[in-house]
Motif scaffolding. Sequence first.
Motif, mmCIF file in Angstrom:
data_model
loop_
_atom_site.group_PDB
_atom_site.id
_atom_site.type_symbol
_atom_site.label_atom_id
_atom_site.label_comp_id
_atom_site.label_asym_id
_atom_site.label_seq_id
_atom_site.Cartn_x
_atom_site.Cartn_y
_atom_site.Cartn_z
ATOM 1 N N UNK A 38 -0.292 -36.846 51.350
ATOM 2 C CA UNK A 38 0.077 -36.225 50.086
ATOM 3 C C UNK A 38 0.335 -34.745 50.348
ATOM 4 N N UNK A 39 1.505 -34.262 49.893
ATOM 5 C CA UNK A 39 1.863 -32.850 50.085
ATOM 6 C C UNK A 39 2.117 -32.235 48.708
ATOM 7 N N UNK A 40 1.349 -31.181 48.381
ATOM 8 C CA UNK A 40 1.523 -30.480 47.109
ATOM 9 C C UNK A 40 2.801 -29.657 47.206
ATOM 10 N N UNK A 41 3.684 -29.797 46.219
ATOM 11 C CA UNK A 41 4.996 -29.137 46.302
ATOM 12 C C UNK A 41 5.211 -28.068 45.241
ATOM 13 N N UNK A 42 4.292 -27.936 44.288
ATOM 14 C CA UNK A 42 4.429 -26.893 43.269
ATOM 15 C C UNK A 42 3.060 -26.316 42.950
ATOM 16 N N UNK A 43 3.053 -25.074 42.474
ATOM 17 C CA UNK A 43 1.821 -24.464 41.988
ATOM 18 C C UNK A 43 1.052 -23.681 43.033
ATOM 19 N N UNK A 44 -0.189 -23.353 42.673
ATOM 20 C CA UNK A 44 -1.037 -22.506 43.514
ATOM 21 C C UNK A 44 -1.363 -23.124 44.871
ATOM 22 N N UNK A 45 -1.408 -24.428 44.941
ATOM 23 C CA UNK A 45 -1.823 -25.093 46.182
ATOM 24 C C UNK A 45 -0.637 -25.665 46.961
ATOM 25 N N UNK A 46 0.576 -25.168 46.659
ATOM 26 C CA UNK A 46 1.784 -25.637 47.330
ATOM 27 C C UNK A 46 1.608 -25.549 48.841
ATOM 28 N N UNK A 113 8.265 -37.950 44.495
ATOM 29 C CA UNK A 113 7.568 -36.863 43.807
ATOM 30 C C UNK A 113 6.784 -37.449 42.641
ATOM 31 N N UNK A 114 5.529 -37.053 42.513
ATOM 32 C CA UNK A 114 4.690 -37.577 41.446
ATOM 33 C C UNK A 114 3.783 -36.507 40.874
ATOM 34 N N UNK A 115 3.193 -36.837 39.754
ATOM 35 C CA UNK A 115 2.200 -35.966 39.127
ATOM 36 C C UNK A 115 0.871 -36.708 39.152
ATOM 37 N N UNK A 116 -0.207 -35.976 39.359
ATOM 38 C CA UNK A 116 -1.535 -36.594 39.396
ATOM 39 C C UNK A 116 -2.589 -35.505 39.235
ATOM 40 N N UNK A 139 -2.032 -41.038 38.266
ATOM 41 C CA UNK A 139 -0.848 -41.008 39.115
ATOM 42 C C UNK A 139 0.359 -41.506 38.322
ATOM 43 N N UNK A 140 1.431 -40.719 38.324
ATOM 44 C CA UNK A 140 2.634 -41.129 37.604
ATOM 45 C C UNK A 140 3.869 -40.456 38.137
ATOM 46 N N UNK A 141 4.999 -40.932 37.688
ATOM 47 C CA UNK A 141 6.286 -40.373 38.110
ATOM 48 C C UNK A 141 6.419 -38.936 37.614
ATOM 49 N N UNK A 142 7.033 -38.102 38.420
ATOM 50 C CA UNK A 142 7.262 -36.708 38.058
ATOM 51 C C UNK A 142 8.494 -36.606 37.179
ATOM 52 N N UNK A 143 8.372 -35.874 36.096
ATOM 53 C CA UNK A 143 9.514 -35.578 35.241
ATOM 54 C C UNK A 143 9.617 -34.065 35.127
ATOM 55 N N UNK A 144 10.773 -33.538 35.502
ATOM 56 C CA UNK A 144 11.002 -32.098 35.456
ATOM 57 C C UNK A 144 11.029 -31.639 34.002
ATOM 58 N N UNK A 145 10.115 -30.743 33.605
ATOM 59 C CA UNK A 145 10.075 -30.312 32.209
ATOM 60 C C UNK A 145 11.305 -29.504 31.790
ATOM 61 N N UNK A 146 12.015 -28.934 32.740
ATOM 62 C CA UNK A 146 13.198 -28.134 32.418
ATOM 63 C C UNK A 146 14.497 -28.927 32.499
#
Length: 165
Positions: A38-46, A113-116, A139-146
């Motif tokens: 698992x690789x964090x791709x956004x945020x503080x822990x990217x 890409x997912x959100x969890x 755990x779920x599919x990532x949806x870009x808020x923008x």
Amino acid sequence: MGKLRRRELIPEDTPVVATINEPKLVHGQYGRQIQAQIRIVEGDYRGTEFRTWFSFGTDKDSGEEFIPYGGPLYQALSITAPNIDEVLDDENLTEKKYQQWVKKAANNLDGVKNMARVGIKVPKNNPDKKSNTLQPGTIGAYEDPDADFEDIDMGNTAEEVKAPF
């Protein structure tokens, strides 16, 4: 910047956007599982990475393998296989077709890409060796808020709006 890097634990319940990388079917101490990086791709822990496992269930009476409904494995596979219920509920599904489907579904997770939410796993035999994992049920599919923001109908255009004064 120094040359020493420590493995950083992400605090429990932290929401993350991550990719699932290098998924592979493995047999281990807890039966058959899908192991993934698992690789964090956004945020503080990217950039933070950790390994996690998605486990199959085993029927205690027959020893038959199954995918627990709503469990972490089910959630991960449903991201790339939206027809998971149809496939697994098919009474005509042979063992060979099941194994082919599982292998294909596992391979399709690569790069997804997912959100969890992140959890912390503490081994009973070595409590100092903590590691991160993805929390079941999150755990779920990532949806870009923008995404599609420009397409939202905001009402009147700038020319049509009259100043209130």
